[in-house]
Design a protein around this motif. Structure first.
Motif, short mmCIF file in Angstrom:
data_model
loop_
_atom_site.label_atom_id
_atom_site.label_comp_id
_atom_site.label_asym_id
_atom_site.label_seq_id
_atom_site.Cartn_x
_atom_site.Cartn_y
_atom_site.Cartn_z
N LYS A 1 21.84 68.60 10.55
CA LYS A 1 22.01 68.70 12.00
C LYS A 1 22.93 67.59 12.53
O LYS A 1 23.25 66.64 11.83
N HIS A 2 23.29 67.76 13.80
CA HIS A 2 24.25 66.83 14.40
C HIS A 2 23.74 65.40 14.49
O HIS A 2 24.54 64.46 14.58
N ILE A 3 22.43 65.22 14.46
CA ILE A 3 21.92 63.84 14.52
C ILE A 3 22.29 63.05 13.28
O ILE A 3 22.32 61.83 13.30
N ALA A 4 22.59 63.77 12.18
CA ALA A 4 22.91 63.10 10.92
C ALA A 4 24.39 63.08 10.62
O ALA A 4 24.88 62.15 9.96
N ILE A 5 25.14 64.08 11.09
CA ILE A 5 26.54 64.25 10.68
C ILE A 5 27.33 64.95 11.77
O ILE A 5 26.80 65.80 12.49
N ASP A 6 28.60 64.61 11.90
CA ASP A 6 29.52 65.37 12.75
C ASP A 6 30.04 66.54 11.91
O ASP A 6 30.97 66.39 11.10
N ILE A 7 29.43 67.68 12.11
CA ILE A 7 29.75 68.88 11.32
C ILE A 7 31.23 69.22 11.46
O ILE A 7 31.79 69.21 12.56
N GLY A 8 31.88 69.51 10.33
CA GLY A 8 33.27 69.96 10.32
C GLY A 8 34.31 68.87 10.29
O GLY A 8 35.48 69.14 10.00
N VAL A 9 33.90 67.63 10.56
CA VAL A 9 34.88 66.56 10.70
C VAL A 9 35.52 66.18 9.36
O VAL A 9 36.74 65.97 9.28
N ALA A 10 34.75 66.10 8.30
CA ALA A 10 35.32 65.74 7.00
C ALA A 10 36.37 66.76 6.57
O ALA A 10 37.45 66.40 6.08
N GLU A 11 36.05 68.02 6.77
CA GLU A 11 36.97 69.08 6.35
C GLU A 11 38.24 69.10 7.19
O GLU A 11 39.36 69.21 6.64
N VAL A 12 38.11 68.98 8.51
CA VAL A 12 39.30 68.99 9.37
C VAL A 12 40.15 67.74 9.11
O VAL A 12 41.38 67.81 9.06
N SER A 13 39.51 66.60 8.92
CA SER A 13 40.24 65.37 8.61
C SER A 13 41.05 65.51 7.33
O SER A 13 42.22 65.09 7.26
N THR A 14 40.44 66.11 6.32
CA THR A 14 41.12 66.30 5.04
C THR A 14 42.30 67.26 5.18
O THR A 14 43.38 67.02 4.61
N LEU A 15 42.11 68.33 5.93
CA LEU A 15 43.20 69.27 6.18
C LEU A 15 44.36 68.58 6.91
O LEU A 15 45.53 68.79 6.58
N LEU A 16 44.03 67.77 7.90
CA LEU A 16 45.07 67.07 8.67
C LEU A 16 45.82 66.06 7.80
O LEU A 16 47.04 65.89 7.94
N ALA A 17 45.10 65.39 6.91
CA ALA A 17 45.76 64.42 6.01
C ALA A 17 46.81 65.12 5.16
O ALA A 17 47.92 64.61 4.97
N GLY A 18 46.48 66.30 4.66
CA GLY A 18 47.43 67.05 3.87
C GLY A 18 48.57 67.63 4.68
O GLY A 18 49.73 67.63 4.25
N GLN A 19 48.23 68.09 5.87
CA GLN A 19 49.23 68.69 6.75
C GLN A 19 50.27 67.68 7.22
O GLN A 19 51.47 67.98 7.25
N LEU A 20 49.81 66.48 7.57
CA LEU A 20 50.69 65.47 8.16
C LEU A 20 51.18 64.44 7.15
O LEU A 20 52.11 63.68 7.45
N GLY A 21 50.56 64.38 5.98
CA GLY A 21 50.95 63.39 4.99
C GLY A 21 50.51 61.99 5.38
O GLY A 21 51.33 61.06 5.45
#
Length: 238
Positions: free
Chosen positions: A41-61
Motif C-alpha cells: 500500500k501507499h503507506i509503504a511505497i510510492d507505487i509506480g515510481v521505481a518503474e517510471v524513474s527507470t523508464l525516464l533514465a533510459g529515455q533521457l540518458g
C-alpha cells in the motif's frame, strides 16, 4: 545496489532523478510489527515510481537514485529532526515495531548514505537538474471523503521556475494538473530543500496518481508524457 539505495545509470546527461519512496523493502532484521499486505500500500511505497524513474533514465540518458527501503523503515523525505522520520502511525495504521526502534541506527544505515549519494552525484555534474518523483493515492483510508482527482501534481517550495514551465506543458498533454496539490511542497519538500533549493539547483517535483502508474502500460504512458517536459525544463533552466 546498497541497503540504502539503488543507482541506475542511464547515461551522462546532467539530470538526476531522485525517488525517496520507491521501495517497499524491509530488511530481514527489522520487524515493523505490521501485516505483510500493508507493504503493498501507499503507506509503504510510492507505487509506480521505481518503474517510471527507470523508464525516464533510459529515455533521457540520465542517472536515477531509488530509495532502497520502505518509508516505514525511515522516511528519507523528512528533515533530520522531523517527527515523521520514523513513523509510528500512517494513514490510520499503527507501526508498532517503530515505537522502540533505534532512530540513530537507521539514520546511519539508510538516511545518511542515501543523502550522501545524492550529494556526490550532483557534485559530479557541471550543470545539474533534479527530478523528484513521487506518487499519491486517489483517496486516503483515514479520510475517504477527501477526493484527489488530479492526474499529476507539481510541488515546490520557493523555487517554482520548473513548475511554471511544466504545468502548462502537462496540461497541453491532456493531464489534469494540480499546482501544489494534493499537498504543498512548502510543507513536504525536505529532499529538494536540502539538495536543490539550498544549493540553487533547479528541480521539478512531480507527484503521479498511483492508479495511473499501477501497471506497465500506465507507467510507459506517464514516462512518455513526463520525459519531454522534464527535458524542456532542464534545457531552459541550466
Amino acid at each position: 545496489m546498497t541497503q540504502a539505495f539503488t543507482r541506475i545509470d542511464g547515461g551522462s546527461l546532467d539530470l538526476l532523478i531522485v525517488a525517496d519512496h520507491a521501495s517497499a523493502h524491509v530488511p530481514d532484521d527489522i520487524d515493523l510489527g505490521i501485516e505483510p499486505a500493508l507493504l503493498g500500500k501507499h503507506i509503504a511505497i510510492d507505487i509506480g515510481v521505481a518503474e517510471v524513474s527507470t523508464l525516464l533514465a533510459g529515455q533521457l540518458g540520465c542517472t536515477t537514485l531509488l530509495a532502497g527501503v520502505s518509508r516505514l523503515v525511515i522516511d528519507l523525505n523528512r528533515e533530520e529532526d522531523a517527527p515523521g522520520l520514523l513513523p509510528v502511525m500512517s494513514d490510520g495504521h499503527a507501526i508498532p515495531g517503530n515505537r522502540n526502534a533505534d532512530l540513530a541506527e537507521r539514520m546511519i544505515r539508510f538516511y545518511h548514505p542515501y543523502h550522501h549519494a545524492i550529494g556526490v552525484l550532483l557534485a559530479g555534474m557541471t550543470s545539474p537538474f533534479i527530478l523528484s518523483l513521487h506518487s499519491f493515492t486517489p483517496t486516503l483510508e483515514s479520510d475517504p471523503a477527501q477526493k484527489r482527482p488530479w492526474d499529476i501534481g507539481i510541488l515546490y517550495n520557493e523555487d517554482d521556475r520548473a513548475a511554471r514551465i511544466a504545468i502548462p506543458m502537462l496540461e497541453e498533454a491532456g493531464l489534469i494538473v494540480g499546482d501544489q496539490l494534493p499537498y504543498s511542497g512548502r510543507l513536504l519538500n525536505a529532499t529538494m530543500n536540502r539538495h536543490a533549493e539550498a544549493n540553487g539547483i533547479p528541480y521539478l517535483g512531480i507527484e503521479m496518481r498511483q492508479d495511473l502508474v499501477a501497471d506497465a502500460a500506465g507507467q510507459e504512458r506517464l514516462a512518455a508524457l513526463i520525459g519531454p517536459v522534464l527535458f524542456q525544463c532542464r534545457s531552459r533552466l541550466v
